[in-house]
Motif scaffolding. Structure first.
Motif, PDB file in Angstrom:
ATOM      1  N   GLY A  87       3.414   4.272   7.516  1.00 17.75           N
ATOM      2  CA  GLY A  87       2.512   4.985   6.631  1.00 17.75           C
ATOM      3  C   GLY A  87       2.485   4.416   5.225  1.00 17.75           C
ATOM      4  O   GLY A  87       1.493   4.564   4.511  1.00 17.75           O
ATOM      5  N   GLU A  88       3.591   3.743   4.811  1.00 15.33           N
ATOM      6  CA  GLU A  88       3.631   3.269   3.432  1.00 15.33           C
ATOM      7  C   GLU A  88       4.627   2.139   3.180  1.00 15.33           C
ATOM      8  O   GLU A  88       4.599   1.533   2.121  1.00 15.33           O
ATOM      9  CB  GLU A  88       3.945   4.432   2.480  1.00 15.33           C
ATOM     10  N   HIS A  89       5.491   1.819   4.112  1.00 17.60           N
ATOM     11  CA  HIS A  89       6.494   0.781   3.872  1.00 17.60           C
ATOM     12  C   HIS A  89       6.022  -0.607   4.254  1.00 17.60           C
ATOM     13  O   HIS A  89       6.586  -1.597   3.800  1.00 17.60           O
ATOM     14  CB  HIS A  89       7.783   1.091   4.637  1.00 17.60           C
ATOM     15  N   GLY A  90       5.035  -0.712   5.121  1.00 16.97           N
ATOM     16  CA  GLY A  90       4.542  -1.999   5.555  1.00 16.97           C
ATOM     17  C   GLY A  90       5.230  -2.499   6.820  1.00 16.97           C
ATOM     18  O   GLY A  90       6.118  -1.860   7.375  1.00 16.97           O
ATOM     19  N   VAL A  91       4.821  -3.683   7.254  1.00 18.04           N
ATOM     20  CA  VAL A  91       5.275  -4.258   8.523  1.00 18.04           C
ATOM     21  C   VAL A  91       6.392  -5.269   8.302  1.00 18.04           C
ATOM     22  O   VAL A  91       7.454  -5.182   8.909  1.00 18.04           O
ATOM     23  CB  VAL A  91       4.095  -4.926   9.257  1.00 18.04           C
ATOM     24  N   GLY A  92       6.149  -6.244   7.429  1.00 15.11           N
ATOM     25  CA  GLY A  92       7.156  -7.247   7.125  1.00 15.11           C
ATOM     26  C   GLY A  92       7.666  -7.958   8.354  1.00 15.11           C
ATOM     27  O   GLY A  92       6.921  -8.382   9.243  1.00 15.11           O
ATOM     28  N   VAL A  93       8.983  -8.062   8.451  1.00 16.92           N
ATOM     29  CA  VAL A  93       9.662  -8.641   9.608  1.00 16.92           C
ATOM     30  C   VAL A  93      10.029  -7.542  10.602  1.00 16.92           C
ATOM     31  O   VAL A  93       9.966  -7.727  11.814  1.00 16.92           O
ATOM     32  CB  VAL A  93      10.943  -9.383   9.161  1.00 16.92           C
ATOM     33  N   GLU A 135       0.800  -7.609   2.035  1.00  9.17           N
ATOM     34  CA  GLU A 135       2.187  -8.079   1.926  1.00  9.17           C
ATOM     35  C   GLU A 135       2.282  -9.531   1.460  1.00  9.17           C
ATOM     36  O   GLU A 135       3.137 -10.296   1.898  1.00  9.17           O
ATOM     37  CB  GLU A 135       2.925  -7.875   3.255  1.00  9.17           C
ATOM     38  N   GLY A 136       1.396  -9.920   0.558  1.00  9.30           N
ATOM     39  CA  GLY A 136       1.457 -11.265   0.003  1.00  9.30           C
ATOM     40  C   GLY A 136       1.095 -12.362   0.972  1.00  9.30           C
ATOM     41  O   GLY A 136       1.368 -13.537   0.715  1.00  9.30           O
ATOM     42  N   ASP A 163       9.114   4.943   8.830  1.00  9.96           N
ATOM     43  CA  ASP A 163       8.044   5.643   8.101  1.00  9.96           C
ATOM     44  C   ASP A 163       6.849   5.868   9.022  1.00  9.96           C
ATOM     45  O   ASP A 163       5.717   5.576   8.680  1.00  9.96           O
ATOM     46  CB  ASP A 163       7.660   4.922   6.812  1.00  9.96           C
ATOM     47  N   VAL A 164       7.153   6.389  10.202  1.00  9.37           N
ATOM     48  CA  VAL A 164       6.111   6.711  11.170  1.00  9.37           C
ATOM     49  C   VAL A 164       5.253   7.850  10.634  1.00  9.37           C
ATOM     50  O   VAL A 164       5.761   8.838  10.096  1.00  9.37           O
ATOM     51  CB  VAL A 164       6.743   7.109  12.517  1.00  9.37           C
ATOM     52  N   CYS A 165       3.946   7.693  10.782  1.00 14.75           N
ATOM     53  CA  CYS A 165       3.006   8.722  10.323  1.00 14.75           C
ATOM     54  C   CYS A 165       2.208   9.215  11.527  1.00 14.75           C
ATOM     55  O   CYS A 165       1.715   8.409  12.319  1.00 14.75           O
ATOM     56  CB  CYS A 165       2.072   8.137   9.268  1.00 14.75           C
ATOM     57  N   VAL A 166       2.105  10.535  11.675  1.00  9.35           N
ATOM     58  CA  VAL A 166       1.368  11.133  12.793  1.00  9.35           C
ATOM     59  C   VAL A 166       0.374  12.145  12.251  1.00  9.35           C
ATOM     60  O   VAL A 166       0.486  12.593  11.097  1.00  9.35           O
ATOM     61  CB  VAL A 166       2.324  11.826  13.787  1.00  9.35           C
ATOM     62  N   ALA A 182       0.837  -1.209   0.000  1.00 11.70           N
ATOM     63  CA  ALA A 182       0.000   0.000   0.000  1.00 11.70           C
ATOM     64  C   ALA A 182       0.864   1.248   0.000  1.00 11.70           C
ATOM     65  O   ALA A 182       0.684   2.164   0.798  1.00 11.70           O
ATOM     66  CB  ALA A 182      -0.966   0.010   1.196  1.00 11.70           C
ATOM     67  N   SER A 183       1.817   1.302  -0.907  1.00 14.72           N
ATOM     68  CA  SER A 183       2.832   2.347  -0.887  1.00 14.72           C
ATOM     69  C   SER A 183       2.261   3.714  -1.238  1.00 14.72           C
ATOM     70  O   SER A 183       1.178   3.845  -1.802  1.00 14.72           O
ATOM     71  CB  SER A 183       3.962   1.995  -1.865  1.00 14.72           C
TER      72      SER A 183
END
Length: 471
Positions: free
Chosen positions: A428-434, A215-216, A354-357, A163-164
């Motif tokens: 905000g846009e990079h995702g969680v992943g590991v 994320e697949g 990529d913290v979003c506030v 969701a970039s």
């Protein structure tokens, strides 16, 4: 629990790499199945730091939907994990391999199947590059607005998976706003279509949005229907210098509260400006503590820039310089796009947050990052999509120095904690992943996490799709 189900079945069936490859070759051409360990190792991870990666058993590069279905049917029958990948430009470890997995690289599914100026949609395969779609749409007087900094190399499938966002999100929104429909291969190989290609549609649950940002972990996107917009006029930009980050963030609040709709509103702190100058000799003003870039693609951008320039001066800008033409504007934006690469050159390794506030808390976050940098004796540059509160604090460190690497990770975690404290989100846009699994649980809470895991079980009961990511 997901991994234990996979491992238990694989131990019982004694799945070998050879038998897995033989089964895959039953529905894939030989050139699409890579087994050389030196080659498969190059597919093991994305661009994130501090994210473990395993050794894939095989890498497959399908070209058709049917080939993807064959891969998933084989993986389900043999209980083998599958890690979907795009261009691996991600920054969270979401594309990292697990030991013994099938890496499913979708980069060869790179066709733009349709562009409709009437319906204002594009139908594409997941391996299409973001920039390629943008240029193809431009030939029809249309645009695809989402523009991650890696837009020249990242794929649409990867953009959907995380969701970039990008520089233009303040006006045009992120990838999720443009995904109308998807074709998805499920874990068992079935093909499902979601969404629509019409301008409106509210039939049933919005499963399309569920896959965007997954994320697949729920299915393999093999085709996407994307909304397009009329191509905007060329934008004009300005640069405003400030003596403090707080003043620059105050200007952001004034601009947004004033009802202005910039096509871009970006912040670069002193560390970032210096890094860009050191790398590319851009001539940006290193004497400033914060540089704010604003742009408009309206019918009268000069008037809009004048109004925003006045607001910047009211917030304490020491200098406001509007670009005279689109070429000069693009030079300013190029400096911003180079920021993350330039910060990487400072010490050789970076952790990019990529913290979003909420916009109203942006100044508090930037000041908090400055305190964290001093506490840990680290260089942390802040570059931000200031117009939507999405910041990229970038920790620069020497990975060969264990003490510095430890402090880098500690500072990264403290920045995420600060973001949550300010009412924001860990990504905000990079995702969680590991990279941010622990922090996702903190943000969602126990009930939210339970519901997310329940959704995962519905789509992937065996837990073979990108295991170990998200939660």
């Amino acid at each position: 629990m997901i991994m234990s189900r996979i491992e238990a079945r694989r131990d019982e069936d004694t799945v070998t790499a050879g038998s897995l490859v033989d089964r895959l070759l039953g529905g894939l051409p030989a050139e699409a199945v890579l087994t050389d360990p030196d080659v498969t190792a190059s597919y093991a991870n994305d661009m994130a730091s501090f994210c473990p990666a395993g050794s894939p058993a095989v890498v497959v590069l399908p070209r058709t939907v049917e080939q993807v279905q064959h891969v998933m049917r084989t993986a389900t029958e043999l209980r083998v994990p599958v890690v979907p990948q795009g261009a691996r430009t991600g920054l969270s470890g979401a594309a990292n391999a697990t030991d013994g997995c099938v890496v499913l690289s979708l980069t060869r599914m790179d066709r733009i199947l349709e562009i409709s100026p009437v319906d204002r949609i594009a139908v594409v395969e997941p391996g299409v590059l973001n920039a390629a779609l943008s240029r193809a749409a431009g030939e029809h007087g249309l645009s695809y607005p989402p523009d991650p900094s890696s837009w020249e190399t990242c794929t649409i499938g990867g953009n959907i998976g995380t969701a970039s966002g990008g520089l233009c999100c303040v006006k045009y929104g992120v990838t999720a706003e443009y995904v109308l429909g998807l074709d998805v291969v499920l874990a068992d190989g079935r093909l499902m279509s979601t969404g629509r290609r019409t301008a409106k549609g509210v039939a049933g649950y919005d499963l399309t949005r569920l896959f965007v940002g997954s994320e697949g972990s729920l299915g393999i996107v093999v085709r996407a229907v994307l909304a397009l917009r009329p191509e905007p006029p060329g934008q004009l930009a300005l640069a405003a210098e400030f003596a403090s980050s707080a003043a620059a963030c105050d200007a952001v609040c004034r601009i947004m509260a004033g009802g202005h709709v910039p096509s871009l509103l970006e912040l670069m702190d002193r560390t970032t400006v210096k890094a860009v100058n050191d790398m590319a000799r851009m001539g940006l003003p290193e004497s400033t503590e914060a540089l704010l870039l604003a742009a408009f693609d309206t019918t009268d951008p000069a008037a809009d820039l004048a109004a925003v320039g006045a607001l910047c001066e009211a917030a304490g800008a020491t200098r406001v310089v509007p670009a005279e033409d689109t070429a000069e504007s693009e030079l300013l934006l190029q400096a911003r796009r180079m920021s993350l690469v330039a910060l990487e050159a400072v010490k050789g390794t970076t952790m990019i947050d990529d913290v979003c506030v909420p916009r109203s808390r942006l100044g508090e976050l930037v000041e908090g990052v400055e305190r964290i940098a001093r506490k840990h004796r680290l260089t942390i540059g802040v570059v931000a999509h200031a117009g939507d509160g999405n910041t990229h604090p970038t920790v620069c460190f020497d990975a060969a120095d264990p003490g510095e690497a430890r402090r880098a990770r500690e500072s990264f975690d403290e920045i995420m904690a600060l973001g949550l404290e300010l009412g924001g989100t860990i990504t905000g846009e990079h995702g969680v992943g590991v990279l941010k699994k622990e922090w996702l649980a903190r943000e969602l809470g126990p009930v939210g996490l339970e519901m997310q895991r329940a959704v995962k079980r519905v789509f992937d009961p065996l837990g073979i799709l990108n295991p170990g990511k998200l939660f």
